[in-house]
Design a protein around this motif. Structure first.
Motif, PDB file in Angstrom:
ATOM      1  N   LYS A  48     -53.327  51.159  -4.480  1.00  0.00           N
ATOM      2  CA  LYS A  48     -53.364  52.229  -5.465  1.00  0.00           C
ATOM      3  C   LYS A  48     -54.741  52.883  -5.424  1.00  0.00           C
ATOM      4  N   ASN A  49     -54.786  54.157  -5.679  1.00  0.00           N
ATOM      5  CA  ASN A  49     -56.042  54.894  -5.744  1.00  0.00           C
ATOM      6  C   ASN A  49     -55.971  55.888  -6.899  1.00  0.00           C
ATOM      7  N   PRO A  50     -55.895  55.371  -8.134  1.00  0.00           N
ATOM      8  CA  PRO A  50     -55.667  56.248  -9.285  1.00  0.00           C
ATOM      9  C   PRO A  50     -56.923  56.984  -9.737  1.00  0.00           C
ATOM     10  N   ARG A  51     -56.706  58.060 -10.434  1.00  0.00           N
ATOM     11  CA  ARG A  51     -57.789  58.726 -11.157  1.00  0.00           C
ATOM     12  C   ARG A  51     -57.833  58.085 -12.521  1.00  0.00           C
ATOM     13  N   GLY A  52     -59.014  57.655 -12.931  1.00  0.00           N
ATOM     14  CA  GLY A  52     -59.139  57.019 -14.240  1.00  0.00           C
ATOM     15  C   GLY A  52     -59.363  55.526 -14.084  1.00  0.00           C
ATOM     16  N   GLU A  53     -58.859  54.780 -15.045  1.00  0.00           N
ATOM     17  CA  GLU A  53     -59.110  53.353 -15.087  1.00  0.00           C
ATOM     18  C   GLU A  53     -58.481  52.635 -13.899  1.00  0.00           C
ATOM     19  N   HIS A  54     -59.259  51.752 -13.278  1.00  0.00           N
ATOM     20  CA  HIS A  54     -58.774  51.008 -12.137  1.00  0.00           C
ATOM     21  C   HIS A  54     -59.475  49.658 -12.098  1.00  0.00           C
ATOM     22  N   ARG A  55     -58.760  48.609 -11.710  1.00  0.00           N
ATOM     23  CA  ARG A  55     -59.342  47.271 -11.589  1.00  0.00           C
ATOM     24  C   ARG A  55     -59.583  46.994 -10.120  1.00  0.00           C
ATOM     25  N   GLU A  56     -60.819  46.642  -9.800  1.00  0.00           N
ATOM     26  CA  GLU A  56     -61.211  46.452  -8.418  1.00  0.00           C
ATOM     27  C   GLU A  56     -61.885  45.100  -8.233  1.00  0.00           C
ATOM     28  N   LEU A  57     -61.824  44.615  -7.009  1.00  0.00           N
ATOM     29  CA  LEU A  57     -62.515  43.390  -6.625  1.00  0.00           C
ATOM     30  C   LEU A  57     -63.831  43.791  -5.957  1.00  0.00           C
ATOM     31  N   TRP A  58     -64.948  43.216  -6.401  1.00  0.00           N
ATOM     32  CA  TRP A  58     -66.265  43.502  -5.837  1.00  0.00           C
ATOM     33  C   TRP A  58     -66.928  42.187  -5.469  1.00  0.00           C
ATOM     34  N   VAL A  59     -67.920  42.256  -4.598  1.00  0.00           N
ATOM     35  CA  VAL A  59     -68.688  41.071  -4.235  1.00  0.00           C
ATOM     36  C   VAL A  59     -70.172  41.386  -4.417  1.00  0.00           C
ATOM     37  N   HIS A  60     -70.910  40.433  -4.958  1.00  0.00           N
ATOM     38  CA  HIS A  60     -72.359  40.582  -5.141  1.00  0.00           C
ATOM     39  C   HIS A  60     -73.018  40.167  -3.826  1.00  0.00           C
ATOM     40  N   ALA A  61     -72.958  41.055  -2.840  1.00  0.00           N
ATOM     41  CA  ALA A  61     -73.338  40.750  -1.463  1.00  0.00           C
ATOM     42  C   ALA A  61     -74.813  40.395  -1.317  1.00  0.00           C
ATOM     43  N   ALA A  62     -75.696  41.042  -2.060  1.00  0.00           N
ATOM     44  CA  ALA A  62     -77.127  40.782  -1.924  1.00  0.00           C
ATOM     45  C   ALA A  62     -77.634  39.831  -3.003  1.00  0.00           C
ATOM     46  N   GLY A  63     -76.718  39.212  -3.712  1.00  0.00           N
ATOM     47  CA  GLY A  63     -77.106  38.297  -4.781  1.00  0.00           C
ATOM     48  C   GLY A  63     -76.447  36.950  -4.591  1.00  0.00           C
ATOM     49  N   CYS A  64     -75.587  36.594  -5.538  1.00  0.00           N
ATOM     50  CA  CYS A  64     -74.970  35.268  -5.506  1.00  0.00           C
ATOM     51  C   CYS A  64     -73.798  35.188  -4.535  1.00  0.00           C
ATOM     52  N   ARG A  65     -73.368  36.313  -3.976  1.00  0.00           N
ATOM     53  CA  ARG A  65     -72.321  36.391  -2.955  1.00  0.00           C
ATOM     54  C   ARG A  65     -70.944  35.966  -3.465  1.00  0.00           C
ATOM     55  N   LYS A  66     -70.710  36.105  -4.765  1.00  0.00           N
ATOM     56  CA  LYS A  66     -69.411  35.736  -5.337  1.00  0.00           C
ATOM     57  C   LYS A  66     -68.593  36.990  -5.622  1.00  0.00           C
ATOM     58  N   PHE A  67     -67.270  36.840  -5.536  1.00  0.00           N
ATOM     59  CA  PHE A  67     -66.340  37.922  -5.838  1.00  0.00           C
ATOM     60  C   PHE A  67     -66.029  37.926  -7.332  1.00  0.00           C
ATOM     61  N   PHE A  68     -65.881  39.120  -7.910  1.00  0.00           N
ATOM     62  CA  PHE A  68     -65.522  39.268  -9.310  1.00  0.00           C
ATOM     63  C   PHE A  68     -64.770  40.579  -9.484  1.00  0.00           C
ATOM     64  N   ASN A  69     -64.180  40.767 -10.646  1.00  0.00           N
ATOM     65  CA  ASN A  69     -63.387  41.962 -10.933  1.00  0.00           C
ATOM     66  C   ASN A  69     -64.184  42.956 -11.769  1.00  0.00           C
ATOM     67  N   VAL A  70     -63.930  44.233 -11.527  1.00  0.00           N
ATOM     68  CA  VAL A  70     -64.575  45.318 -12.269  1.00  0.00           C
ATOM     69  C   VAL A  70     -63.479  46.250 -12.769  1.00  0.00           C
ATOM     70  N   VAL A  71     -63.558  46.631 -14.039  1.00  0.00           N
ATOM     71  CA  VAL A  71     -62.697  47.686 -14.567  1.00  0.00           C
ATOM     72  C   VAL A  71     -63.570  48.908 -14.715  1.00  0.00           C
ATOM     73  N   ARG A  72     -63.254  49.954 -13.960  1.00  0.00           N
ATOM     74  CA  ARG A  72     -64.079  51.157 -14.020  1.00  0.00           C
ATOM     75  C   ARG A  72     -63.212  52.395 -13.938  1.00  0.00           C
ATOM     76  N   ASN A  73     -63.804  53.506 -14.328  1.00  0.00           N
ATOM     77  CA  ASN A  73     -63.133  54.790 -14.254  1.00  0.00           C
ATOM     78  C   ASN A  73     -63.506  55.417 -12.915  1.00  0.00           C
ATOM     79  N   THR A  74     -62.534  55.659 -12.060  1.00  0.00           N
ATOM     80  CA  THR A  74     -62.811  56.186 -10.727  1.00  0.00           C
ATOM     81  C   THR A  74     -63.197  57.662 -10.770  1.00  0.00           C
ATOM     82  N   GLN A  75     -62.999  58.301 -11.895  1.00  0.00           N
ATOM     83  CA  GLN A  75     -63.339  59.717 -12.033  1.00  0.00           C
ATOM     84  C   GLN A  75     -64.757  59.899 -12.558  1.00  0.00           C
TER      85      GLN A  75
END
Length: 110
Positions: A48-75
């Protein structure tokens, strides 16, 4: 540029320390061997690639290197909250819908 809160190490850092890893909460097929090539390809490559609220998986690549979820507005790039994999994001009271149709009162579980 925006700041992201890592729910594992507790740091607020610039987005350059992180990498997006795609859509969050994707259910993995129970029996991939029974899927057709088209169904498997759709699972692997179509998101999915919606405009508005979207839940995404991110990784703290330059930090603790763990995956976590982000709820953000893509617009607007506004981040409503971050939370660990396996947790669900909570909200205060009844959902308040903003001008883009996104729920505005999300909060990260603490």
């Amino acid at each position: 540029m925006f700041l992201i809160h890592c729910p594992y190490c507790g740091e607020h850092r610039e987005e350059e320390e992180f990498h997006a890893a795609g859509q969050a909460h994707l259910p993995r097929p129970l029996d991939p061997d029974s899927m057709t090539d088209e169904e498997w390809g759709n699972f692997l490559f179509y998101r999915k690639n919606p405009r508005g609220e979207h839940r995404e998986l991110w990784v703290h690549a330059a930090g603790c290197r763990k995956f976590f979820n982000v709820v953000r507005n893509t617009q607007t790039y506004e981040i409503y909250g971050t939370y660990k994999v396996g947790e669900m994001l909570e909200f205060d009271g009844a959902p308040e819908v903003g001008p883009t149709g996104s729920v505005m009162n999300w909060k990260s579980p603490s």
